[in-house]
Write a protein that holds these residues in place. Sequence first.
Motif, PDB file in Angstrom:
ATOM      1  N   UNK A  70       0.860  -1.185   0.000  1.00  0.00           N
ATOM      2  CA  UNK A  70       0.000   0.000   0.000  1.00  0.00           C
ATOM      3  C   UNK A  70       0.893   1.231   0.000  1.00  0.00           C
ATOM      4  N   UNK A  71       0.718   2.149  -0.928  1.00  0.00           N
ATOM      5  CA  UNK A  71       1.525   3.382  -0.930  1.00  0.00           C
ATOM      6  C   UNK A  71       1.258   4.212   0.323  1.00  0.00           C
ATOM      7  N   UNK A  72       2.300   4.846   0.818  1.00  0.00           N
ATOM      8  CA  UNK A  72       2.179   5.709   1.988  1.00  0.00           C
ATOM      9  C   UNK A  72       2.534   7.131   1.590  1.00  0.00           C
ATOM     10  N   UNK A  73       1.584   8.057   1.756  1.00  0.00           N
ATOM     11  CA  UNK A  73       1.903   9.472   1.628  1.00  0.00           C
ATOM     12  C   UNK A  73       1.978  10.049   3.031  1.00  0.00           C
ATOM     13  N   UNK A  74       2.846  11.007   3.226  1.00  0.00           N
ATOM     14  CA  UNK A  74       3.135  11.454   4.581  1.00  0.00           C
ATOM     15  C   UNK A  74       3.148  12.975   4.661  1.00  0.00           C
ATOM     16  N   UNK A  75       2.613  13.502   5.753  1.00  0.00           N
ATOM     17  CA  UNK A  75       2.613  14.930   5.964  1.00  0.00           C
ATOM     18  C   UNK A  75       4.014  15.479   6.128  1.00  0.00           C
ATOM     19  N   UNK A  76       4.346  16.525   5.377  1.00  0.00           N
ATOM     20  CA  UNK A  76       5.667  17.150   5.445  1.00  0.00           C
ATOM     21  C   UNK A  76       5.548  18.647   5.729  1.00  0.00           C
ATOM     22  N   UNK A  77       4.413  19.066   6.230  1.00  0.00           N
ATOM     23  CA  UNK A  77       4.199  20.480   6.506  1.00  0.00           C
ATOM     24  C   UNK A  77       5.003  20.970   7.693  1.00  0.00           C
ATOM     25  N   UNK A  78       5.477  22.220   7.616  1.00  0.00           N
ATOM     26  CA  UNK A  78       6.224  22.860   8.694  1.00  0.00           C
ATOM     27  C   UNK A  78       6.128  24.369   8.514  1.00  0.00           C
ATOM     28  N   UNK A  79       6.387  25.091   9.591  1.00  0.00           N
ATOM     29  CA  UNK A  79       6.323  26.549   9.519  1.00  0.00           C
ATOM     30  C   UNK A  79       7.336  27.121   8.544  1.00  0.00           C
ATOM     31  N   UNK A  92      11.311  11.072   1.192  1.00  0.00           N
ATOM     32  CA  UNK A  92      11.757  10.460  -0.060  1.00  0.00           C
ATOM     33  C   UNK A  92      12.809   9.390   0.209  1.00  0.00           C
ATOM     34  N   UNK A  93      13.770   9.696   1.084  1.00  0.00           N
ATOM     35  CA  UNK A  93      14.825   8.736   1.393  1.00  0.00           C
ATOM     36  C   UNK A  93      14.259   7.467   2.034  1.00  0.00           C
ATOM     37  N   UNK A  94      13.201   7.621   2.827  1.00  0.00           N
ATOM     38  CA  UNK A  94      12.610   6.464   3.498  1.00  0.00           C
ATOM     39  C   UNK A  94      11.792   5.593   2.551  1.00  0.00           C
ATOM     40  N   UNK A  97       5.634   7.344  -0.901  1.00  0.00           N
ATOM     41  CA  UNK A  97       5.176   7.539  -2.276  1.00  0.00           C
ATOM     42  C   UNK A  97       4.995   9.009  -2.608  1.00  0.00           C
ATOM     43  N   UNK A  98       4.617   9.807  -1.616  1.00  0.00           N
ATOM     44  CA  UNK A  98       4.354  11.230  -1.850  1.00  0.00           C
ATOM     45  C   UNK A  98       4.331  11.958  -0.522  1.00  0.00           C
ATOM     46  N   UNK A  99       4.411  13.282  -0.592  1.00  0.00           N
ATOM     47  CA  UNK A  99       4.294  14.122   0.584  1.00  0.00           C
ATOM     48  C   UNK A  99       3.005  14.914   0.537  1.00  0.00           C
TER      49      UNK A  99
END
Length: 294
Positions: A70-79, A92-94, A97-99
Motif C-alpha cells: 500500500x503506498x504511503x503518503x506522509x505529511x511534510x508540513x512545517x512553519x 523520499x529517502x525512506x 510515495x508522496x508528501x
Amino acid sequence: MTAVSAFPITPASPDGTVDLVALRRLVATLVTAKVDSIGLLGSTGSYPYLARTERQRALDVALDEAGGAVPVLVGVGALRTDEAVRLAQDARAAGAAAGLLAPVSYTPLTDDEVFEHFATVARESGLPLCIYDNPGTTHFTFSPELIGRLSQLDGIVAVKCPAPAPESVAGHVRNLRGIVRDAFSLGYSGDWNAVEALLAGGEVWYSVVAGLFPATAMTLVDAVRQGDADEARRLNTRLAPLWTLFKSFSSLRVMYAAADLMGLCRAEPPRPILPLSIEAKRQVAETLRELDLI
C-alpha cells in the motif's frame, strides 16, 4: 479510478514519543483492508505536534508494515520552508510515495508566498507532493487559480481539497479539472461530503473514518466505483450520526476516543488538545455500537 486514502491517528505518549507498537497495529488494519493508500501524519495524525525524529520513526514503521503493498503518503508540513524541505527529503529517502504539504503559518501567507514554498519543497526534495488545502487549520484557502498554477510545476501531482457542500461540489470539480494539467489528481476530504465529491468526479477520498474503519469506507467507495449512486448515498446517510459527532467534537477527538473504545491504543490527543469528556465519549460509544462499528 476512485480511491480511498486512509488517515490514522498517531498514538504517542504525553511527551510526543510515538507508540510504534500501536501505530503498527493501526497500519496493519489498513493494509489488511486493502485501502488504496495510507495518509500518515495528516491532521488526524497530529503532524504539527511531532518532532522531526518522531515523524521519521512513525514513517519507518508505517512503511515497514505496509511492505510496499500500500503506498504511503506522509505529511511534510512545517512553519519554515527549509524544515519542510528536510521533512520531504526524509520522506523520499525512506521510500514514501508522496508528501502531503500544507502551508502551515503563523503570519498569514500570500498566494505568491505559498507558490514559492511549494515550488521550493518540490524542487529541493524530489518528492511528489499533494497540495493540502485545509483552511480550518492553516487559515489559508487555495484559490482555484493557485491550484492551477501549482499543478503546472514538476512534482506537484495532486490536491486534497475540503469537499464543498453537495450542491456546489460538481461545479468545484469541473472548475478545477478545467485549469489543472492532465493526470493531476483531484481528491477531497471532509468525510460527510466526500460521497458527493466522488460521484461528481473526484478521484480520491482522503478519509478520516477509514483510518479506523477502513472496511466501512471501502464499502461506500465500492458503490461509487460500481456506479450505484443511490447505494453510496444510502451508506453515507447511515453514517450521519458519526458525521454529527465529527462536526460537534472534531474528527480528531472522536477518532482518539474510538481507538480507545476499540482497545487499539490508549493514547490521548497531543496537548493542549484535551480528550473528550466522559459524556461525549459515551455518545461516541453509543453511536459506534448503533452503527455496528464496535
